[in-house]
Design an enzyme around this catalytic site. Structure first.
Site, PDB file in Angstrom:
ATOM      1  N   ARG A  95      20.378  -2.989  26.888  1.00 49.70           N
ATOM      2  CA  ARG A  95      19.210  -3.639  26.359  1.00 49.70           C
ATOM      3  C   ARG A  95      18.635  -2.540  25.291  1.00 49.70           C
ATOM      4  O   ARG A  95      18.713  -1.159  25.525  1.00 49.70           O
ATOM      5  CB  ARG A  95      17.962  -4.083  27.061  1.00 49.70           C
ATOM      6  N   HIS A 455     -16.120 -10.808 -10.276  1.00 47.50           N
ATOM      7  CA  HIS A 455     -17.552 -11.423 -10.059  1.00 47.50           C
ATOM      8  C   HIS A 455     -17.817 -12.146  -9.132  1.00 47.50           C
ATOM      9  O   HIS A 455     -18.433 -12.402  -8.071  1.00 47.50           O
ATOM     10  CB  HIS A 455     -18.137 -11.864 -11.458  1.00 47.50           C
ATOM     11  N   ARG A 561     -32.006  -7.538  -3.304  1.00 47.48           N
ATOM     12  CA  ARG A 561     -31.882  -7.432  -4.861  1.00 47.48           C
ATOM     13  C   ARG A 561     -32.881  -8.458  -5.315  1.00 47.48           C
ATOM     14  O   ARG A 561     -32.609  -9.468  -5.290  1.00 47.48           O
ATOM     15  CB  ARG A 561     -30.539  -8.009  -5.136  1.00 47.48           C
ATOM     16  N   GLU A 747     -26.390   6.100  -9.010  1.00 52.01           N
ATOM     17  CA  GLU A 747     -25.332   5.052  -9.404  1.00 52.01           C
ATOM     18  C   GLU A 747     -24.807   5.614 -10.558  1.00 52.01           C
ATOM     19  O   GLU A 747     -24.020   5.080 -11.442  1.00 52.01           O
ATOM     20  CB  GLU A 747     -25.717   3.816  -9.319  1.00 52.01           C
ATOM     21  N   THR A 769     -22.724   2.393  -4.716  1.00 52.50           N
ATOM     22  CA  THR A 769     -21.201   2.722  -5.177  1.00 52.50           C
ATOM     23  C   THR A 769     -20.594   1.898  -6.020  1.00 52.50           C
ATOM     24  O   THR A 769     -19.420   1.932  -6.501  1.00 52.50           O
ATOM     25  CB  THR A 769     -20.605   2.841  -3.666  1.00 52.50           C
ATOM     26  N   ASN A 770     -20.881   0.422  -6.181  1.00 51.49           N
ATOM     27  CA  ASN A 770     -20.277  -0.306  -6.902  1.00 51.49           C
ATOM     28  C   ASN A 770     -20.627   0.377  -8.656  1.00 51.49           C
ATOM     29  O   ASN A 770     -19.516   0.423  -9.319  1.00 51.49           O
ATOM     30  CB  ASN A 770     -21.029  -1.689  -7.179  1.00 51.49           C
ATOM     31  N   ASP A 771     -21.921   0.756  -8.986  1.00 49.91           N
ATOM     32  CA  ASP A 771     -22.006   1.010 -10.229  1.00 49.91           C
ATOM     33  C   ASP A 771     -21.382   2.702 -10.378  1.00 49.91           C
ATOM     34  O   ASP A 771     -21.025   3.029 -11.321  1.00 49.91           O
ATOM     35  CB  ASP A 771     -23.548   1.000 -10.677  1.00 49.91           C
ATOM     36  N   CYS A 833     -25.188   1.636  -0.390  1.00 54.18           N
ATOM     37  CA  CYS A 833     -25.478   0.153  -0.348  1.00 54.18           C
ATOM     38  C   CYS A 833     -24.138  -0.067  -1.377  1.00 54.18           C
ATOM     39  O   CYS A 833     -24.004   0.626  -2.368  1.00 54.18           O
ATOM     40  CB  CYS A 833     -26.433  -0.311  -0.953  1.00 54.18           C
TER      41      CYS A 833
HETATM   42  P1  ADP Z   1      14.037  -8.283  23.199  1.00 53.25           P
HETATM   43  O1  ADP Z   1      13.647  -6.848  23.048  1.00 53.25           O
HETATM   44  O2  ADP Z   1      14.816  -8.847  22.116  1.00 53.25           O
HETATM   45  O3  ADP Z   1      13.077  -9.182  23.999  1.00 53.25           O
HETATM   46  P2  ADP Z   1      15.506  -8.036  25.827  1.00 53.25           P
HETATM   47  O4  ADP Z   1      16.279  -6.500  26.108  1.00 53.25           O
HETATM   48  O5  ADP Z   1      14.271  -8.365  26.421  1.00 53.25           O
HETATM   49  O6  ADP Z   1      15.558  -7.961  24.289  1.00 53.25           O
HETATM   50  O7  ADP Z   1      16.658  -9.287  26.067  1.00 53.25           O
HETATM   51  C1  ADP Z   1      16.584 -10.400  25.579  1.00 53.25           C
HETATM   52  C2  ADP Z   1      16.882 -11.312  26.717  1.00 53.25           C
HETATM   53  O8  ADP Z   1      17.909 -11.196  27.363  1.00 53.25           O
HETATM   54  C3  ADP Z   1      15.615 -11.305  27.991  1.00 53.25           C
HETATM   55  O9  ADP Z   1      14.613 -12.125  27.315  1.00 53.25           O
HETATM   56  C4  ADP Z   1      16.350 -12.036  28.984  1.00 53.25           C
HETATM   57  O10 ADP Z   1      16.411 -13.324  28.773  1.00 53.25           O
HETATM   58  C5  ADP Z   1      17.869 -11.625  28.975  1.00 53.25           C
HETATM   59  N1  ADP Z   1      18.025 -10.184  29.655  1.00 53.25           N
HETATM   60  C6  ADP Z   1      17.808  -9.143  29.470  1.00 53.25           C
HETATM   61  N2  ADP Z   1      18.065  -8.065  30.600  1.00 53.25           N
HETATM   62  C7  ADP Z   1      18.427  -8.945  31.494  1.00 53.25           C
HETATM   63  C8  ADP Z   1      18.822  -8.836  32.929  1.00 53.25           C
HETATM   64  N3  ADP Z   1      18.885  -7.716  33.439  1.00 53.25           N
HETATM   65  N4  ADP Z   1      18.780  -9.739  33.571  1.00 53.25           N
HETATM   66  C9  ADP Z   1      18.755 -11.241  33.087  1.00 53.25           C
HETATM   67  N5  ADP Z   1      18.567 -11.216  31.657  1.00 53.25           N
HETATM   68  C10 ADP Z   1      18.138 -10.415  31.143  1.00 53.25           C
HETATM   69 MG    MG Z   2     -26.403  -0.936  -9.329  1.00 48.49          MG
HETATM   70 MG    MG Z   3      12.367  -9.208  25.793  1.00 49.70          MG
END
Ligand code: ADP
Ligand code: MG
Ligand code: MG
Length: 877
Positions: A95, A455, A561, A747, A769-771, A833
């Protein structure tokens, strides 16, 4: 060097505070393991490796290879399975995860470690051959695409062809045999496209996957996501290698996402959804509709129990609302991810304040968790999200809120008809000072030209009125009294709705949800008062505005105003008589008619602002703005008749008062010098109202402010006028002396430069600050629209100087004036203002240079308060 951090069981080498090194996902997985929350074991390879890998021609440090092997061994031990083993295979996920969440921008590879042999082991172990081959098929699909770079469409085509052959559409309808065939087809396709085999060797799968994930840091979509969100490209991603858990092993398995609180309204309730017998991606794919998380309590009560307690513990640990991914494998709960949950503006405020009540966070932390701009969003009505909407055009969202009403193209008509005929939307190419009354009477304003500081936009925001500007989609035909958008025609009287938060123009009337000054918002003000140094006041011209401002936390009025009071229908003719008067007596007679009206206005404002300062600016705009120009003869004739004067004389006077450059013309304190009777009347009205209220036991703190000062003699003359008038009123009232505070508006650049002289004569400065922006840059706010957009586009200005204070010249002049002013008069109070008082970035600057106060339109008071607090705490933008 340590490149790899193990987590699993109840051990973890990483922790939440190593977020930058391990990425948000890796750091939080480690933290969860550390506190005993069930996460599948794994390890995280640091973001440093990503950067080494990318800069060293795709190679890894030797130590890191060894550390990966060691960590993998530990995972095998904790999970009781062996990577690549044919009988009892450890199946893993690889991941991605950066310092900040980049949802879906990088890749994840699932089910690594499966091959022709181990798929059999998984089948035997799970007692489910279908499941095993489906997992293998998923691996081939993802691995083929991510690690071997086969076009997604090519692989998808293989799958849909196989499904079509069998006459099925869903994966779940495939048999183990079908899936086995598909695996072979996918392998063949990969071979055909890449001329290499899908690797059967698990170690090769692993290393190729790690590289592919590191490389996904630089995928085009990840790069553009970082550009848009201003995330540095050199942060790199971490890679987390982790044991797989499966949610698709039957009806005692499943997967889902929960939030520890409701992300829509901030309510303290468990919120989320899940799917039985499914893998994570099934939820995102949206093929099956997930069930409400409450259902889990019925299906798998024990898991539900555990999940709620995990959610609470995570909130306690991370001290913020969490967004949690989980998977249940055969009745056992696993947490796959936790992170700070995204939320709406309303939820952000409620959650932050609730957490201070629960003593989970400090008030100062609550103040940091809310974006000032978010606060503005919650203070306006919004369109009912459930209503059906038909958008006809889109312009620039200039002032938030919503408005429904009948179309009108004429300000006077809106003023007239709105008295008895319901709500109107004023539709114009652009607006000018003449339209003030029309804008005031309209529910919303729509212009075809102009930018968000035109405006119409400025006036509408000041009034808290919904406004869309620069709507080029529509064409106004004044003759036929209709506007055209695409192939549709909308006539005068047709109903439309404006959404000032999106810039959308919609057909008909759309139901809305009202704004709320919620208990949470009120409570936030207590924390703000402790943190901020700036006094936040409001620009308000009526009792009604003052009340709104105070309810939003205004600590006084910084700019009232007075001219807006003269524009009202029943008053403008009196004022015109005063302007056109031939003699002093005639002028005084006309002004004396206005005196009680103006007094009543001040009375209302003072009452609403009991105990707080109210700063009144004496008349500022040039007189010709009160007379019709350009005019048509008929209109002028009837005005002459009403005023009881000859047409010729009126026309002469109108032309005589015309100015070529009114912004630099006969206006501001110059009016008080040439027509002292007007200022005398105004000061008298202020003081009479003050004495009346004091009589009733109401404490008032009036302050009088002189606009457009350019010379110290102007101040001397007008100061005497104020003193004399006050003394006269006091004598008449025979009451104890009430002395209004006296101030000048800075201003004009010259006023900033002679600040030392001016400061000796007055109690306070207020930077208009506008003017001051107009006069310093030599850019008229209204005419700037023709070239400012180009200046912004070409980067000459980083931001619109009428929105965010110009930090080169205007800021410098303010600093000079403060320095010279305070040196000459150490008691001098300094404030601003103008539109900049409600701009977070500008407020930060005003705090830094030590101003005492800012004043902005009522609806921006909460924005300014929060910005002032964040500036004082040294956090925020
Ligand atoms: P993202 O950052 O895009 O959310 P993830 O790393 O969370 O990516 O992974 C996407 C999906 O993959 C997760 O939502 C999950 O469903 C699945 N996933 C990731 N790691 C695992 C794991 N260890 N076991 C089961 N499913 C996983
Ligand atoms: Mg003015
Ligand atoms: Mg995720």
């Amino acid at each position: 060097m340590k490149y790899v951090y193990f987590f699993g069981g109840k051990e973890a080498e990483g922790r939440a505070s190593l977020n930058d090194l391990l990425g948000g996902k890796g750091a939080n997985l480690a933290e969860m393991a550390r506190i005993g929350i069930p996460v599948p074991p794994g390890f995280t390879i640091t973001t440093d490796v990503c950067n080494v890998y990318r800069s060293s021609d795709k190679d890894y440090p030797e130590e890191m290879r060894e550390q990966v092997e060691e960590a993998l061994e530990r995972v095998e031990k904790v999970f009781g399975a062996k990577f690549g083993d044919a009988q009892n295979p450890l199946v893993i996920a690889v991941r991605s995860g950066a310092r900040v969440s980049m949802p879906g921008m990088m890749e994840t590879i699932l089910n690594l470690g499966l091959n022709d042999a181990s798929v059999g082991g998984l089948a035997k172990q799970s007692g489910n051959e279908r499941f095993a081959y489906r997992s293998y098929k998923t691996l081939l699909e993802i691995y083929g695409r991510v690690a071997m770079k086969v076009d997604k469409a090519i692989l998808e085509e293989v799958l849909s062809r196989e499904k079509a052959k069998r006459g099925v559409t869903l994966d779940t309808e495939l048999t183990a045999e079908d899936l086995r065939k598909m695996v072979e087809e996918l392998k063949a396709k990969i071979r055909e496209v890449t001329s290499s085999e899908f690797p059967q060797e698990p170690r090769q799968q692993l290393w190729q996957s790690i590289s592919a994930i590191f490389e996904s840091w630089n995928s085009p979509r990840a790069v553009s996501y970082r550009d848009i969100n201003k995330i540095p490209h050199d942060w790199g991603t971490a890679v987390t290698v982790q044991a797989m858990v499966f949610g698709n092993m039957g009806n005692d398995s499943g997967t889902g996402v929960v939030f520890s609180r409701n992300p829509n309204n901030g309510g303290k309730e468990f919120f989320g959804e899940f799917l039985v017998n499914a893998q994570g991606e099934d939820i995102v794919a949206g093929i099956r509709t997930p069930q409400d998380i409450g259902e889990l309590a019925r299906v798998l009560p024990q898991c539900y129990q555990e999940l709620t307690s995990v959610s609470q513990r995570l909130e306690q640990r991370f001290k913020d609302m969490q967004d949690i991914e989980f998977t249940i494998q055969k009745g056992r709960l696993w947490i796959l991810q936790t992170r700070t949950g995204k939320r709406t503006a309303q939820a952000a405020i409620k959650i932050a304040v609730d957490m201070t009540r629960e003593r989970l966070i400090q008030g100062t932390q609550a103040l940091q968790r809310i974006d000032p701009v978010q606060i503005e969003q919650v203070l306006h009505t919004t369109l009912d999200p459930n209503a059906t909407k038909e958008v006809v055009a889109k312009g620039l969202a200039a002032s938030p809120g919503t408005a429904s009403g009948k179309i009108s193209f004429d300000s006077d008509e809106v003023v007239e008809l709105s008295k008895s005929d319901g709500d109107f939307i004023l539709v114009r190419d652009e607006t000018s000072a003449d339209d003030i009354r029309g804008i005031n009477a309209a529910r919303g304003i729509l212009t075809t030209r102009g930018g968000v500081t035109s405006h119409a936009a400025v006036v509408a925001r000041g009034m808290g009125k919904c406004c869309i500007v620069g709507c080029q989609d529509i064409h106004i035909d004044r003759e036929r009294e209709e506007f055209i958008s695409g192939n549709r025609i909308f006539a005068k009287g047709d109903t439309i709705t404006l959404d000032g938060s999106t810039g959308e123009v919609l057909v008909g009337e759309i139901p809305t949800i009202p704004p709320q000054v919620t208990d949470e918002l009120k409570e936030l003000t207590v924390w703000e008062d402790l943190a901020k140094k700036l006094r936040v006041m409001a620009n308000a011209d009526s009792g009604a505005d003052a009340r709104i401002a105070r309810s939003f936390g205004a600590e006084g009025i910084g700019l009232c105003r007075t001219e807006h009071m003269f524009f009202q229908v029943d008053r403008i003719d009196h004022f015109r008589r005063a302007i056109l008067a031939e003699s002093k007596e005639e002028k005084e007679a006309a002004l004396s008619k206005l005196l009680p009206m103006q007094k009543a206005d001040f009375n209302a404002i003072f009452s609403e602002m009991e105990g707080l300062p109210v700063t009144i600016r004496l008349l500022d705009p040039p007189l010709h703005e009160f007379l019709p120009f350009p005019y048509d003869k008929q209109q002028l004739k009837s005005l002459a008749k009403r005023l009881g004067m000859s047409y010729r004389r009126l026309e002469e006077k109108v032309l005589q008062l015309r100015e070529f450059n009114p912004m630099l013309g006969h206006r501001g304190c110059r009016l008080g010098i040439t027509s002292p009777e007007i200022y005398e009347m105004q000061v008298r009205a202020v003081m009479e109202a003050a004495y009346e209220l004091i009589d009733q036991g109401i404490s008032v703190f009036p302050a009088i402010m002189l606009p457009l000062i350019a010379h110290v003699e102007e101040v001397k003359l007008l100061k005497q006028l104020v003193i004399d008038t006050c003394e006269q009123v006091r004598k008449e009232k025979q009451a104890a002396e009430v002395i209004p505070r006296l101030g000048v508006m800075i201003e004009l650049p010259i006023a900033a430069l002679i600040a030392g002289e001016l400061a000796k004569l007055v109690d306070f400065f207020s930077f208009g600050t506008n003017d001051l922006t107009q006069t310093t840059l030599g850019i008229s706010r209204d005419d700037g629209r023709t070239f400012l957009p180009v200046y912004l586009e070409k980067g000459i200005f980083a931001s619109d100087p009428f929105v965010s204070l110009d930090e080169t010249g205007v800021a410098e002049l303010i600093k000079i004036a403060v320095e010279r002013g305070k040196k000459a008069n150490p008691q001098l109070e300094v404030g601003i203002c103008g539109e900049h008082g409600g701009d977070p970035k500008s407020v930060r600057f005003f705090h830094q240079i030590g101003l005492d106060s800012v004043s902005c339109s009522p609806y921006r008071v909460p924005v300014a308060r929060l910005s002032a607090s964040q500036a004082a705490l040294g956090v925020g933008i």
